[in-house]
Design a protein around this motif. Structure first.
Motif, PDB file in Angstrom:
ATOM      1  N   ILE A   1       6.275   4.266  35.668  1.00 13.39           N
ATOM      2  CA  ILE A   1       7.149   3.497  34.776  1.00 13.39           C
ATOM      3  C   ILE A   1       6.590   2.087  34.555  1.00 13.39           C
ATOM      4  O   ILE A   1       6.575   1.587  33.428  1.00 13.39           O
TER       5      ILE A   1
ATOM      6  N   VAL B   1       5.701   0.460  30.828  1.00 14.03           N
ATOM      7  CA  VAL B   1       6.359  -0.711  30.245  1.00 14.03           C
ATOM      8  C   VAL B   1       5.326  -1.809  29.996  1.00 14.03           C
ATOM      9  O   VAL B   1       5.365  -2.510  28.982  1.00 14.03           O
TER      10      VAL B   1
ATOM     11  N   TYR C   1       3.482  -2.154  26.621  1.00 15.29           N
ATOM     12  CA  TYR C   1       4.096  -2.931  25.538  1.00 15.29           C
ATOM     13  C   TYR C   1       3.780  -4.411  25.682  1.00 15.29           C
ATOM     14  O   TYR C   1       3.546  -5.102  24.695  1.00 15.29           O
TER      15      TYR C   1
ATOM     16  N   ILE D   1       9.816  11.768  32.549  1.00 20.93           N
ATOM     17  CA  ILE D   1       9.141  10.660  31.871  1.00 20.93           C
ATOM     18  C   ILE D   1       9.302  10.818  30.351  1.00 20.93           C
ATOM     19  O   ILE D   1       9.085   9.901  29.589  1.00 20.93           O
TER      20      ILE D   1
ATOM     21  N   GLU E   1      11.769   9.099  26.526  1.00 24.48           N
ATOM     22  CA  GLU E   1      11.331   8.385  25.331  1.00 24.48           C
ATOM     23  C   GLU E   1      11.153   9.353  24.144  1.00 24.48           C
ATOM     24  O   GLU E   1      11.661   9.115  23.052  1.00 24.48           O
TER      25      GLU E   1
ATOM     26  N   THR F   1       4.775  13.164  29.719  1.00 23.99           N
ATOM     27  CA  THR F   1       3.904  12.378  28.843  1.00 23.99           C
ATOM     28  C   THR F   1       3.586  13.164  27.577  1.00 23.99           C
ATOM     29  O   THR F   1       3.570  12.607  26.467  1.00 23.99           O
TER      30      THR F   1
ATOM     31  N   ILE G   1       5.472  15.443  26.228  1.00 29.01           N
ATOM     32  CA  ILE G   1       6.693  15.465  25.407  1.00 29.01           C
ATOM     33  C   ILE G   1       6.760  14.181  24.565  1.00 29.01           C
ATOM     34  O   ILE G   1       7.084  14.214  23.376  1.00 29.01           O
TER      35      ILE G   1
ATOM     36  N   ASN H   1       8.124   5.613  15.874  1.00 30.40           N
ATOM     37  CA  ASN H   1       8.091   5.021  17.220  1.00 30.40           C
ATOM     38  C   ASN H   1       9.232   4.023  17.435  1.00 30.40           C
ATOM     39  O   ASN H   1       9.079   3.023  18.139  1.00 30.40           O
TER      40      ASN H   1
ATOM     41  N   GLY I   1      10.462   2.511  20.994  1.00 30.57           N
ATOM     42  CA  GLY I   1       9.796   1.330  21.549  1.00 30.57           C
ATOM     43  C   GLY I   1       9.909   1.155  23.065  1.00 30.57           C
ATOM     44  O   GLY I   1      10.151   0.053  23.542  1.00 30.57           O
ATOM     45  N   GLY I   2       9.730   2.213  23.818  1.00 32.87           N
ATOM     46  CA  GLY I   2       9.727   2.091  25.278  1.00 32.87           C
ATOM     47  C   GLY I   2      11.099   2.144  25.926  1.00 32.87           C
ATOM     48  O   GLY I   2      11.202   1.993  27.146  1.00 32.87           O
TER      49      GLY I   2
ATOM     50  N   PHE J   1      11.495   4.412  28.929  1.00 34.68           N
ATOM     51  CA  PHE J   1      10.962   3.932  30.205  1.00 34.68           C
ATOM     52  C   PHE J   1      11.888   2.885  30.814  1.00 34.68           C
ATOM     53  O   PHE J   1      12.081   2.840  32.033  1.00 34.68           O
ATOM     54  N   ILE J   2      12.447   2.031  29.960  1.00 36.02           N
ATOM     55  CA  ILE J   2      13.381   1.028  30.473  1.00 36.02           C
ATOM     56  C   ILE J   2      14.615   1.730  31.052  1.00 36.02           C
ATOM     57  O   ILE J   2      15.147   1.325  32.087  1.00 36.02           O
TER      58      ILE J   2
END
Lengths: 342, 307
Positions: free
Chosen positions: A154, A158, A161, B40, B43, B97, B99, B225, B228-229, B232-233
């Motif tokens: 993770i 992150v 970015y 994972i 996203e 990943t 996916i 996209n 934007g992450g 993961f957050i």
């Protein structure tokens, strides 16, 4: 009894396949299945998969220009593939290649311009700068994992970015060229490199680093070093892209090379020669996609779908067993995911 | 004073809006990871659902149909992940990943196929704000909490529902046990693989709600996209929340707040790239300082093989 006999036959076939292909069993099955799925998608778009794939191959290898373009696409993938493979060999997963290639690229865009007056002497300096930037960027999640217990996957996901925004900031502000078009200043031609030669030399370098990474040392340092070395390779890849292909850094700079490096490394079973071959396959797909879109109007984004499906299938142990049988799978080597950190 | 209260209210409102997709994704990740499957791919699950939702709404003009197509796409991709991880024993991180990349490439491909070009889709009917009578009239917090999209209200309901499902039901008990001691679950005669399929499928549906909110609540179009992450957050929020729905929602609110205050910072004082970077940097700092102390479900990441 009959069931048993079928099983035996199945595994006999499998043993022949596995004996012939050895460690290539996992990659070959993933690639073949991916192309079959791709053919179904092409059919769904109302096109002929044979024509589409033929034009893809034509576009990748059909003439010297196509071949050159294929090698151009292949080169950065060798770097990002090695960046992942080196870490895998130390039992770690480097998913931070995307950020690493951006910091390597922006470093090259900066040093290439500011050291431009040195001429060709600047080339190694610029590349060492990219390498160092990637090394440091790769070390960050390494340190955070080894000494703070931060999540190995993770954190770098992150951090990607952060790396991209940092590169954008530098390219948009201190390094920005004059005029209305965003991007950095263009590097003098004296500091540019023929990209292919540089790449192939690095495959060996990556192998040496892999051995280095596997040497005995305290486990925490091992983690940091393996991820930093991986990062240095991706960073170097970014530098080579700037000096060899672009000449400056556009904003936005499109990459996705870091993520595709994961598939390249797994196809190549984390071996330097395998990585070069995996990168060549991915590079050929990118290179031929335009021709395919031209000939059949299948969107070139199909390539990205094919690559994702390959990645999806390349570690599917039971799927491989289903196809070649259990004992044959054993011939194909240990389970691919063994030794991966998680 | 009124000005200050107004600002507080609008930051709170923005916090909830930014936290909503994170909370949905974290709740989804909770089901998957509690069952022992790393996800994972949150996203990608959000991204494909964000896209499918817009497609459904575009062709029918109905936001509700969009929600359903979004849920369907999230479920489909989650089941692909489940098939790979549970049945085919692929590496769970690699599969996740893949996916993510499949959703990224697949949406880019389908944007061209369906809408003729990449970038941003046409605008569609989404889930606009619906003020709840009386509650939305409460000073300061009223509008922030109760003048939101229905998907936000769904989120308010889902947090306690997930808590109840995970900690107070037989299914929840089995789910948690499957992620900790699958052997014992197996011995008790419960099918480990089936429980894991349920866990991953639920993660697809919940992450899909978050994705649909992005493209049909916060915005009314799909952008390539656009997650934007956030997946993961959300995983980071799940770690701080120690795989507990209330904790994960709290952590997600904190990240939503970090996002909300970035809209208040003037580009004159801080370069825009640093403003955009802030939520990610905060996530990494939080992972570094609190991530190490969280203990994941014991059997996470390992395929279960019946002896």
């Amino acid at each position: 009894v009959s069931q048993n006999a079928t099983g035996e036959r199945g595994s006999a076939f499998g043993r022949i396949v596995a004996g012939a292909l050895g460690p290539l069993v996992f990659p070959v099955i993933a690639i073949v299945l991916s192309f079959i799925i791709g053919a179904v998608i092409i059919l769904l778009t109302g096109n002929n998969p044979i024509i589409a794939y033929a034009s893809l191959v034509e576009g990748a290898f059909g003439d010297p220009l196509a071949l050159g373009r294929t090698l151009l696409y292949t080169t950065p993938l060798i770097f990002t593939g090695l960046a992942v493979a080196v870490a895998f060999r130390a039992g770690l997963f480097n998913i931070g290649g995307e950020g690493q290639i951006f910091v390597g690229a922006v470093t090259a865009a900066w040093l290439g311009v500011s050291l431009g007056s040195l001429g060709p002497i600047a080339i190694p300096l610029v590349l060492v700068g990219s390498l160092a930037a990637g090394f440091l960027w790769g070390a960050i999640p390494g340190v955070l994992k080894a000494y703070f217990g931060a999540h190995e996957v993770i954190t770098p996901s992150v951090l990607n970015y952060v790396g991209i925004y940092l590169a954008d900031y530098l390219a948009n502000n201190p390094l920005r060229q004059k005029g209305p078009i965003p991007g950095t200043e263009t590097i003098d031609f004296a500091v540019r490199i023929p990209v292919i030669g540089a790449a192939l030399g690095r495959a060996n370098y990556g192998f040496v680093l892999a051995i280095l990474a596997a040497a005995a040392r305290p486990p925490q340092e091992q983690v940091v070093l393996a991820l930093a070395i991986g990062g240095s390779l991706a960073g170097l890849g970014g530098g080579v892209e700037i000096l060899g292909v672009y000449g400056n850094m556009d904003v936005p700079w499109v990459s996705n090379l870091g993520f595709n490096g994961i598939g390249v490394a797994l196809l190549g079973r984390n071996h330097p020669v395998g990585v070069v071959l995996g990168a060549l396959l991915f590079g050929a797909l990118f290179s031929g996609a335009q021709e395919m879109q031209f000939a059949t109007n299948v969107p070139l984004e199909l390539t990205e779908v094919l690559l994702a499906v390959i990645l999806l299938l390349v570690t599917a142990t039971k799927l491989v067993e289903l196809i070649v049988g259990k004992r044959a799978r054993a011939l194909a080597g240990a389970r691919l995911e063994e030794g991966l950190g998680s | 004073v009124e000005d200050l209260l107004g600002t507080t209210g609008s930051i709170l409102q923005s916090t909830i809006r930014n936290a909503t997709p994170l909370i949905f994704a974290a709740l989804g990740g909770l089901f998957s990871e509690r069952s022992g499957v790393v996800n994972i791919g949150l996203e990608g699950l959000m991204l494909i659902a964000a896209f499918a939702g817009v497609v459904g709404s575009f062709f029918t003009g109905s936001a509700l149909v969009g929600l359903l197509t979004g849920l369907g796409a999230g479920l489909l991709f989650a089941l692909i992940h489940a098939l790979m991880c549970i049945t085919f024993e692929a590496d769970q991180i690699i599969s996740g990943t893949a996916i993510n990349l499949l959703a990224l490439g697949g949406t880019a491909f389908l944007m061209v196929t369906i809408f003729g070009s990449g970038g941003t889709s046409p605008r569609v009917t989404g889930f606009g704000s619906v003020a709840i009578p009386l509650l939305s009239d409460i000073p300061v917090i009223g509008a922030a909490l109760f003048d939101q999209s229905v998907i936000v209200y769904l989120m308010y309901i889902m947090v306690p529902v997930v808590y109840f499902a995970v900690f107070r039901t037989t299914f929840g008990l089995r789910l948690r046990a499957t992620g900790e001691v699958p052997e014992a679950v197996d011995t008790a005669g419960v099918n480990v693989q089936r429980i894991r399929y349920y866990g991953v499928a639920l993660s697809g549906l919940l992450a899909a709600c978050g994705g649909v909110y992005l493209s049909m609540g916060l915005l009314t179009a799909f952008t390539e996209n656009m997650t934007g992450g956030r997946g993961f957050i959300a995983l980071a929020a799940l770690i701080f929340g120690r795989w507990n729905p209330i904790g994960a929602a709290g952590a997600a609110l904190l990240f939503g707040f970090a996002q909300a205050i970035t809209y208040r910072v003037s580009e004159q004082t801080v370069p825009i790239e640093f403003i955009q970077m802030f939520p990610y940097v905060l996530t990494i700092i939080a992972l570094a300082f609190f991530g190490g102390r969280a203990i994941a479900p014991a059997a996470i990441g390992k395929p279960y093989r019946k002896e």
